[in-house]
Design a protein around this motif. Structure first.
Motif, PDB file in Angstrom:
ATOM      1  N   ARG A 297      68.551  10.124  64.459  1.00  0.00           N
ATOM      2  CA  ARG A 297      67.841   8.894  64.202  1.00  0.00           C
ATOM      3  C   ARG A 297      66.659   8.845  63.558  1.00  0.00           C
ATOM      4  NH1 ARG A 297      66.837   7.736  69.221  1.00  0.00           N
ATOM      5  NH2 ARG A 297      69.199   6.905  69.820  1.00  0.00           N
ATOM      6  N   PHE A 298      65.692   9.817  63.756  1.00  0.00           N
ATOM      7  CA  PHE A 298      64.545   9.969  62.844  1.00  0.00           C
ATOM      8  C   PHE A 298      64.552  10.065  61.520  1.00  0.00           C
ATOM      9  CE2 PHE A 298      61.925   9.654  66.545  1.00  0.00           C
ATOM     10  CZ  PHE A 298      60.461   9.346  66.344  1.00  0.00           C
ATOM     11  N   ALA A 299      65.605  10.982  61.147  1.00  0.00           N
ATOM     12  CA  ALA A 299      65.749  11.260  59.773  1.00  0.00           C
ATOM     13  C   ALA A 299      66.593  10.461  59.103  1.00  0.00           C
ATOM     14  CB  ALA A 299      66.766  12.853  59.717  1.00  0.00           C
ATOM     15  N   ALA A 300      67.588   9.649  59.555  1.00  0.00           N
ATOM     16  CA  ALA A 300      68.445   8.877  58.702  1.00  0.00           C
ATOM     17  C   ALA A 300      67.780   7.768  58.172  1.00  0.00           C
ATOM     18  CB  ALA A 300      69.689   8.294  59.655  1.00  0.00           C
ATOM     19  N   GLY A 301      67.757   7.685  56.851  1.00  0.00           N
ATOM     20  CA  GLY A 301      67.037   6.528  56.223  1.00  0.00           C
ATOM     21  C   GLY A 301      65.719   6.670  55.775  1.00  0.00           C
ATOM     22  N   GLN A 302      64.904   7.977  56.482  1.00  0.00           N
ATOM     23  CA  GLN A 302      63.527   8.180  55.947  1.00  0.00           C
ATOM     24  C   GLN A 302      63.626   9.176  55.020  1.00  0.00           C
ATOM     25  OE1 GLN A 302      61.609   6.314  57.781  1.00  0.00           O
ATOM     26  NE2 GLN A 302      62.994   5.765  59.430  1.00  0.00           N
ATOM     27  N   GLY A 303      64.436   9.591  54.502  1.00  0.00           N
ATOM     28  CA  GLY A 303      64.289  10.597  53.332  1.00  0.00           C
ATOM     29  C   GLY A 303      63.630  12.089  53.970  1.00  0.00           C
ATOM     30  N   THR A 304      63.899  12.357  55.256  1.00  0.00           N
ATOM     31  CA  THR A 304      63.625  13.579  55.821  1.00  0.00           C
ATOM     32  C   THR A 304      64.818  14.223  56.324  1.00  0.00           C
ATOM     33  OG1 THR A 304      63.037  12.391  57.918  1.00  0.00           O
ATOM     34  CG2 THR A 304      61.250  12.622  56.300  1.00  0.00           C
ATOM     35  N   LEU A 305      64.623  15.464  56.796  1.00  0.00           N
ATOM     36  CA  LEU A 305      65.725  16.106  57.282  1.00  0.00           C
ATOM     37  C   LEU A 305      65.543  16.590  58.464  1.00  0.00           C
ATOM     38  CD1 LEU A 305      66.192  18.349  54.030  1.00  0.00           C
ATOM     39  CD2 LEU A 305      67.131  16.197  54.463  1.00  0.00           C
ATOM     40  N   ILE A 328      69.927  19.575  52.770  1.00  0.00           N
ATOM     41  CA  ILE A 328      70.061  20.178  53.758  1.00  0.00           C
ATOM     42  C   ILE A 328      70.687  21.658  53.685  1.00  0.00           C
ATOM     43  CG2 ILE A 328      71.796  20.145  56.197  1.00  0.00           C
ATOM     44  CD1 ILE A 328      71.615  17.098  55.946  1.00  0.00           C
ATOM     45  N   ASP A 329      71.450  21.709  53.050  1.00  0.00           N
ATOM     46  CA  ASP A 329      72.135  23.107  52.818  1.00  0.00           C
ATOM     47  C   ASP A 329      71.243  24.211  52.368  1.00  0.00           C
ATOM     48  OD1 ASP A 329      74.415  22.078  53.461  1.00  0.00           O
ATOM     49  OD2 ASP A 329      75.298  22.068  51.472  1.00  0.00           O
ATOM     50  N   GLN A 330      70.137  23.728  51.713  1.00  0.00           N
ATOM     51  CA  GLN A 330      69.170  24.651  51.089  1.00  0.00           C
ATOM     52  C   GLN A 330      68.167  25.019  52.305  1.00  0.00           C
ATOM     53  OE1 GLN A 330      67.755  23.180  47.324  1.00  0.00           O
ATOM     54  NE2 GLN A 330      66.412  21.836  48.438  1.00  0.00           N
ATOM     55  N   MET A 331      67.881  24.324  53.303  1.00  0.00           N
ATOM     56  CA  MET A 331      66.783  24.409  54.237  1.00  0.00           C
ATOM     57  C   MET A 331      66.665  25.845  54.919  1.00  0.00           C
ATOM     58  SD  MET A 331      67.100  20.716  56.351  1.00  0.00           S
ATOM     59  CE  MET A 331      65.629  20.997  57.466  1.00  0.00           C
ATOM     60  N   PRO A 332      67.857  26.548  55.220  1.00  0.00           N
ATOM     61  CA  PRO A 332      67.414  27.987  55.642  1.00  0.00           C
ATOM     62  C   PRO A 332      67.042  28.901  54.688  1.00  0.00           C
ATOM     63  CG  PRO A 332      69.873  27.222  56.143  1.00  0.00           C
ATOM     64  CD  PRO A 332      69.215  26.183  55.269  1.00  0.00           C
ATOM     65  N   LYS A 333      67.001  28.774  53.391  1.00  0.00           N
ATOM     66  CA  LYS A 333      66.270  29.369  52.312  1.00  0.00           C
ATOM     67  C   LYS A 333      64.835  29.245  51.899  1.00  0.00           C
ATOM     68  CE  LYS A 333      70.651  30.231  50.031  1.00  0.00           C
ATOM     69  NZ  LYS A 333      71.635  30.121  48.915  1.00  0.00           N
ATOM     70  N   ALA A 334      64.200  28.041  52.802  1.00  0.00           N
ATOM     71  CA  ALA A 334      63.110  27.311  52.550  1.00  0.00           C
ATOM     72  C   ALA A 334      61.780  28.423  52.656  1.00  0.00           C
ATOM     73  CB  ALA A 334      62.749  26.133  53.163  1.00  0.00           C
ATOM     74  N   GLN A 335      60.936  28.439  51.893  1.00  0.00           N
ATOM     75  CA  GLN A 335      59.728  29.180  51.970  1.00  0.00           C
ATOM     76  C   GLN A 335      58.473  28.200  51.994  1.00  0.00           C
ATOM     77  OE1 GLN A 335      59.421  32.780  49.706  1.00  0.00           O
ATOM     78  NE2 GLN A 335      61.589  33.044  49.322  1.00  0.00           N
ATOM     79  N   PHE A 336      57.445  28.855  52.850  1.00  0.00           N
ATOM     80  CA  PHE A 336      56.354  27.852  53.093  1.00  0.00           C
ATOM     81  C   PHE A 336      55.048  28.093  52.608  1.00  0.00           C
ATOM     82  CE2 PHE A 336      59.711  26.870  56.104  1.00  0.00           C
ATOM     83  CZ  PHE A 336      59.792  25.535  56.349  1.00  0.00           C
TER      84      PHE A 336
END
Length: 387
Positions: A297-305, A328-336
């Motif tokens: 609910r929080f993510a849908a329509g907000q442009g967040t994941l 979404i598919d690239q989230m596990p590879k994210a670096q911060f």
């Protein structure tokens, strides 16, 4: 204490908070939630003042958490969530919230950028598809410039979020801001990335008139006007581009030689303060908030994941959210960014102030990175003295 975004992201998050709190209180009638909304641009300073005056909220949203964790003011995540929910967090985002392998920061409203491109402008320039290497990106930018596109590549090194754009290019060259031993701005891959930008994109006029001042908000606006051929952007641009009827595509950001670069991971952070002793109540609400239904609910329509595997899979399965699947598919590879260092806010401000100059005509990438490394050392020293 939560952030209010106004109209800057999709529909208002205020409604999401009120809906979620009302649903939670219905299920937990003995727990009442007092919501305090603070404009997003003021959230960090407001929270710092509250904590310093001994009035820390039970739960707070912020861009930073390391200072509070190092001062032992926060509950650990394993004090708040049961093991199945802890295991449900996408590992890359959960690990970014760790200090000394203990998680304190809870990722929230996450995002990863991709390379957006204007299909109409690409067709006008005779470009068949998105680039898969820096050489192809430069060639596409040159073709776009020849076709009369104002900003072939929207290089966003202005003060709003220069640290994101710069990190994306460094990661694509196997560089980055920090490693296990600390800040490492001067590594050769970082120098090579900025040097390539300076000589191959900025000097030939392929990155707009003044990339050192070109920030995210005006860059997005320019893309929606059809003035930018391609640029890094977050999924918040998806809905806006559809509404503006811009024929866009999105692709993996390319590495220097070929292939997909690791994406930059971005997130706000929630944290639970120990001061008021409401561990069980905080845990109950946060567990509800990160349950699959609330997360979607929080993510849908907000442009967040969503930052949980179950939430991401549920959102991914909705036909209306098909454009978000690759994000979404690239989230596990994210670096911060090094958000788990209390020195990072000071270093981040220095990156925003200086990194754009490195790629301009009189700039020197190595000198700029050396100055940032010095700033990082000084910030680390100050943080160590505080602790």
């Amino acid at each position: 204490m939560a952030a209010s975004y106004g109209k800057s992201v999709g529909s208002s998050l205020v409604d999401r908070w009120h809906e979620t709190i009302a649903a939670f209180e219905k299920q937990h009638p003995k727990i009442k939630i007092d919501l305090e909304l603070v404009p997003i641009g003021q959230i960090d300073k407001t929270l710092a003042r509250r904590v310093a005056s001994g009035r820390a909220p039970d739960i707070a949203q912020s861009y930073v958490f390391a200072d509070y964790a190092e001062a032992q003011q926060l509950y650990k995540v394993d004090d708040l969530f049961d093991l199945p929910l802890q295991a449900d967090f996408i590992a890359s985002f959960a690990q970014a919230g760790e200090i000394g392998y203990i998680q304190y920061g809870i990722p929230f409203l996450a995002s990863t950028p991709r390379l957006f491109y204007n299909k109409s402008l690409f067709a006008r320039a005779g470009i068949s598809g998105p680039p898969s290497s820096w050489a192809e990106l430069r060639a596409a930018a040159l073709a776009l410039k020849t076709a009369g596109v104002k900003t072939p590549y929207g290089l966003q090194l202005g003060p709003e979020a220069a640290e994101d754009e710069a990190l994306a290019w460094m990661l694509a060259a196997d560089g980055g801001y920090a490693g296990p031993a600390g800040y490492d701005f001067t590594k050769k891959e970082n120098v090579e990335a900025l040097t390539w930008l300076k000589t191959e994109l900025v000097a030939p006029g392929l990155a707009g008139a003044d990339p050192a001042q070109f920030s995210r908000t005006p860059a997005y606006a320019a893309f929606l006007k059809g003035e930018v051929g391609m640029m890094l952007a977050h999924p918040v641009l998806v809905k806006a581009a559809e509404q503006a009827r811009i024929p866009y595509g999105d692709a993996d950001f390319p590495t220097r030689h070929n292939g997909a670069a690791a994406p930059v991971g971005l997130s706000d952070w929630l944290m639970a303060f120990r001061r008021n002793g409401h561990r069980k109540e905080c845990g109950a609400f946060l567990s509800y908030l990160f349950g699959e239904r609330s997360a979607v609910r929080f993510a849908a329509g907000q442009g967040t994941l969503p930052v949980t595997v179950s939430g991401a899979e549920a959102l991914r399965g909705q036909p209306a959210q098909r454009p978000l699947r690759k994000f979404i598919d690239q989230m596990p590879k994210a670096q911060f960014h090094p958000v788990n260092r209390s020195s990072w806010p000071k270093v981040r401000d220095a990156v925003r102030d200086r990194i754009g100059d490195a790629v301009m005509a009189r700039g020197n990438p190595l000198s700029t990175l050396e100055s940032l490394q010095l700033t990082a050392h000084m910030a680390e020293d100050r943080a160590a003295r505080r602790s």
